[in-house]
Design a protein around this motif. Sequence first.
Motif, PDB file in Angstrom:
ATOM      1  N   VAL A 131      -1.030   9.929   2.918  1.00 52.84           N
ATOM      2  CA  VAL A 131      -1.379  11.385   1.943  1.00 52.84           C
ATOM      3  C   VAL A 131      -2.337  10.882   0.854  1.00 52.84           C
ATOM      4  CG1 VAL A 131      -0.160  12.454   0.110  1.00 52.84           C
ATOM      5  CG2 VAL A 131       1.274  12.240   2.252  1.00 52.84           C
ATOM      6  N   SER A 132      -2.304   9.554   0.543  1.00 56.76           N
ATOM      7  CA  SER A 132      -3.051   9.289  -0.638  1.00 56.76           C
ATOM      8  C   SER A 132      -4.855   9.309   0.207  1.00 56.76           C
ATOM      9  CB  SER A 132      -2.898   7.789  -0.959  1.00 56.76           C
ATOM     10  OG  SER A 132      -2.999   6.803  -0.075  1.00 56.76           O
ATOM     11  N   VAL A 133      -4.743   8.817   1.502  1.00 59.57           N
ATOM     12  CA  VAL A 133      -6.184   9.042   1.911  1.00 59.57           C
ATOM     13  C   VAL A 133      -6.668  10.324   2.207  1.00 59.57           C
ATOM     14  CG1 VAL A 133      -7.081   8.725   4.310  1.00 59.57           C
ATOM     15  CG2 VAL A 133      -5.905   6.867   3.384  1.00 59.57           C
ATOM     16  N   HIS A 134      -5.854  11.390   2.542  1.00 60.65           N
ATOM     17  CA  HIS A 134      -6.139  12.784   2.374  1.00 60.65           C
ATOM     18  C   HIS A 134      -6.592  13.153   1.191  1.00 60.65           C
ATOM     19  CE1 HIS A 134      -6.091  16.797   3.514  1.00 60.65           C
ATOM     20  NE2 HIS A 134      -5.198  17.128   2.699  1.00 60.65           N
ATOM     21  N   VAL A 135      -5.753  13.038   0.118  1.00 55.22           N
ATOM     22  CA  VAL A 135      -5.988  13.549  -1.311  1.00 55.22           C
ATOM     23  C   VAL A 135      -7.324  12.917  -1.667  1.00 55.22           C
ATOM     24  CG1 VAL A 135      -5.465  13.098  -3.627  1.00 55.22           C
ATOM     25  CG2 VAL A 135      -3.598  13.941  -1.895  1.00 55.22           C
ATOM     26  N   THR A 193     -18.374  10.473   3.112  1.00 59.05           N
ATOM     27  CA  THR A 193     -18.372  10.895   4.577  1.00 59.05           C
ATOM     28  C   THR A 193     -17.194  11.386   5.082  1.00 59.05           C
ATOM     29  OG1 THR A 193     -17.865   8.784   5.211  1.00 59.05           O
ATOM     30  CG2 THR A 193     -20.218   8.885   4.848  1.00 59.05           C
ATOM     31  N   PRO A 194     -17.355  12.294   5.971  1.00 54.97           N
ATOM     32  CA  PRO A 194     -16.129  13.039   6.453  1.00 54.97           C
ATOM     33  C   PRO A 194     -15.115  11.934   7.078  1.00 54.97           C
ATOM     34  CG  PRO A 194     -18.104  13.826   7.367  1.00 54.97           C
ATOM     35  CD  PRO A 194     -18.653  12.771   6.492  1.00 54.97           C
ATOM     36  N   TYR A 195     -13.934  12.229   7.286  1.00 59.84           N
ATOM     37  CA  TYR A 195     -12.954  11.178   7.796  1.00 59.84           C
ATOM     38  C   TYR A 195     -12.518  11.968   9.065  1.00 59.84           C
ATOM     39  CZ  TYR A 195      -9.273  13.755   5.557  1.00 59.84           C
ATOM     40  OH  TYR A 195      -8.542  14.943   5.186  1.00 59.84           O
ATOM     41  N   HIS A 196     -11.686  11.231   9.925  1.00 58.59           N
ATOM     42  CA  HIS A 196     -11.377  11.810  11.237  1.00 58.59           C
ATOM     43  C   HIS A 196      -9.704  11.977  10.784  1.00 58.59           C
ATOM     44  CE1 HIS A 196      -9.717  11.755  15.120  1.00 58.59           C
ATOM     45  NE2 HIS A 196     -10.969  11.690  15.630  1.00 58.59           N
ATOM     46  N   PRO A 197      -9.344  13.018  11.155  1.00 57.43           N
ATOM     47  CA  PRO A 197      -7.924  13.355  10.864  1.00 57.43           C
ATOM     48  C   PRO A 197      -6.689  12.521  11.390  1.00 57.43           C
ATOM     49  CG  PRO A 197      -9.155  15.228  12.072  1.00 57.43           C
ATOM     50  CD  PRO A 197     -10.012  14.267  12.018  1.00 57.43           C
ATOM     51  N   PHE A 233      -6.737   9.580  10.691  1.00 57.38           N
ATOM     52  CA  PHE A 233      -6.549   8.500   9.430  1.00 57.38           C
ATOM     53  C   PHE A 233      -5.445   9.063   8.628  1.00 57.38           C
ATOM     54  CE2 PHE A 233     -11.298   7.052   9.708  1.00 57.38           C
ATOM     55  CZ  PHE A 233     -10.783   6.216  10.786  1.00 57.38           C
ATOM     56  N   VAL A 234      -5.086  10.398   8.707  1.00 56.14           N
ATOM     57  CA  VAL A 234      -4.008  11.137   7.933  1.00 56.14           C
ATOM     58  C   VAL A 234      -2.831  11.144   8.901  1.00 56.14           C
ATOM     59  CG1 VAL A 234      -3.286  13.018   6.578  1.00 56.14           C
ATOM     60  CG2 VAL A 234      -5.471  11.950   6.250  1.00 56.14           C
ATOM     61  N   VAL A 235      -3.058  11.611   9.819  1.00 60.29           N
ATOM     62  CA  VAL A 235      -2.071  12.177  10.871  1.00 60.29           C
ATOM     63  C   VAL A 235      -1.226  11.076  11.344  1.00 60.29           C
ATOM     64  CG1 VAL A 235      -1.269  13.315  13.020  1.00 60.29           C
ATOM     65  CG2 VAL A 235      -3.005  14.318  11.640  1.00 60.29           C
ATOM     66  N   ALA A 236      -1.819   9.863  11.793  1.00 67.33           N
ATOM     67  CA  ALA A 236      -1.191   8.555  12.283  1.00 67.33           C
ATOM     68  C   ALA A 236      -0.179   7.961  11.143  1.00 67.33           C
ATOM     69  CB  ALA A 236      -2.239   7.695  12.956  1.00 67.33           C
ATOM     70  N   PRO A 237      -0.778   7.768  10.021  1.00 68.36           N
ATOM     71  CA  PRO A 237       0.100   7.216   8.814  1.00 68.36           C
ATOM     72  C   PRO A 237       1.565   8.087   8.647  1.00 68.36           C
ATOM     73  CG  PRO A 237      -1.902   6.929   8.179  1.00 68.36           C
ATOM     74  CD  PRO A 237      -1.921   7.587   9.427  1.00 68.36           C
ATOM     75  N   VAL A 238       1.064   9.442   8.359  1.00 64.02           N
ATOM     76  CA  VAL A 238       2.179  10.120   8.058  1.00 64.02           C
ATOM     77  C   VAL A 238       3.198  10.442   9.135  1.00 64.02           C
ATOM     78  CG1 VAL A 238       2.596  12.618   7.144  1.00 64.02           C
ATOM     79  CG2 VAL A 238       0.734  11.273   6.415  1.00 64.02           C
ATOM     80  N   GLY A 239       2.898  10.509  10.282  1.00 61.24           N
ATOM     81  CA  GLY A 239       3.586  10.676  11.472  1.00 61.24           C
ATOM     82  C   GLY A 239       4.606   9.332  11.823  1.00 61.24           C
ATOM     83  N   ILE A 240       3.757   8.212  11.800  1.00 65.15           N
ATOM     84  CA  ILE A 240       4.590   7.170  11.785  1.00 65.15           C
ATOM     85  C   ILE A 240       5.454   6.656  10.733  1.00 65.15           C
ATOM     86  CG2 ILE A 240       4.300   4.429  12.200  1.00 65.15           C
ATOM     87  CD1 ILE A 240       1.913   5.087  13.780  1.00 65.15           C
ATOM     88  N   GLY A 241       5.080   7.080   9.539  1.00 67.47           N
ATOM     89  CA  GLY A 241       6.016   6.865   8.255  1.00 67.47           C
ATOM     90  C   GLY A 241       6.985   7.804   8.405  1.00 67.47           C
ATOM     91  N   ALA A 242       6.942   9.163   8.888  1.00 66.13           N
ATOM     92  CA  ALA A 242       7.987  10.164   9.064  1.00 66.13           C
ATOM     93  C   ALA A 242       9.002   9.367   9.838  1.00 66.13           C
ATOM     94  CB  ALA A 242       7.365  11.193   9.294  1.00 66.13           C
ATOM     95  N   THR A 243       8.536   8.933  11.091  1.00 66.40           N
ATOM     96  CA  THR A 243       9.328   8.519  12.160  1.00 66.40           C
ATOM     97  C   THR A 243      10.286   7.298  11.578  1.00 66.40           C
ATOM     98  OG1 THR A 243       8.008   9.127  13.686  1.00 66.40           O
ATOM     99  CG2 THR A 243       9.518   7.668  14.374  1.00 66.40           C
ATOM    100  N   LEU A 244       9.414   6.223  10.861  1.00 71.90           N
ATOM    101  CA  LEU A 244      10.121   5.098  10.348  1.00 71.90           C
ATOM    102  C   LEU A 244      11.044   5.444   9.241  1.00 71.90           C
ATOM    103  CD1 LEU A 244       7.365   2.608  10.110  1.00 71.90           C
ATOM    104  CD2 LEU A 244       9.324   2.471  11.800  1.00 71.90           C
ATOM    105  N   THR A 245      10.913   6.500   8.455  1.00 69.08           N
ATOM    106  CA  THR A 245      11.717   6.901   7.372  1.00 69.08           C
ATOM    107  C   THR A 245      13.091   7.357   7.969  1.00 69.08           C
ATOM    108  OG1 THR A 245       9.879   7.246   5.870  1.00 69.08           O
ATOM    109  CG2 THR A 245      12.022   8.189   5.438  1.00 69.08           C
TER     110      THR A 245
END
Length: 72
Positions: free
Chosen positions: A31-35, A44-48, A50-62
Amino acid sequence: MFEFAQRIDAPRVLLPLGVLLMGVGLALTGVSVHVEATTCHNCTPYHPLFVVAPVGIGATLTTAGGWLLGRL
């Protein structure tokens, strides 16, 4: 009255709590990378992923950590 408190010991709680906290940390990192990327106008633009992977893995681990804590 205190059966639950007597049943839980520290070594059994450390793994689920560690998984839960690691998941929350990863989700907040995504979330902080996205903000940061959306508020920076000259960056420079970032690849999506970079946000989806940490949030998805974080949600799974949580979810897994919460499930493990519930099983104690």
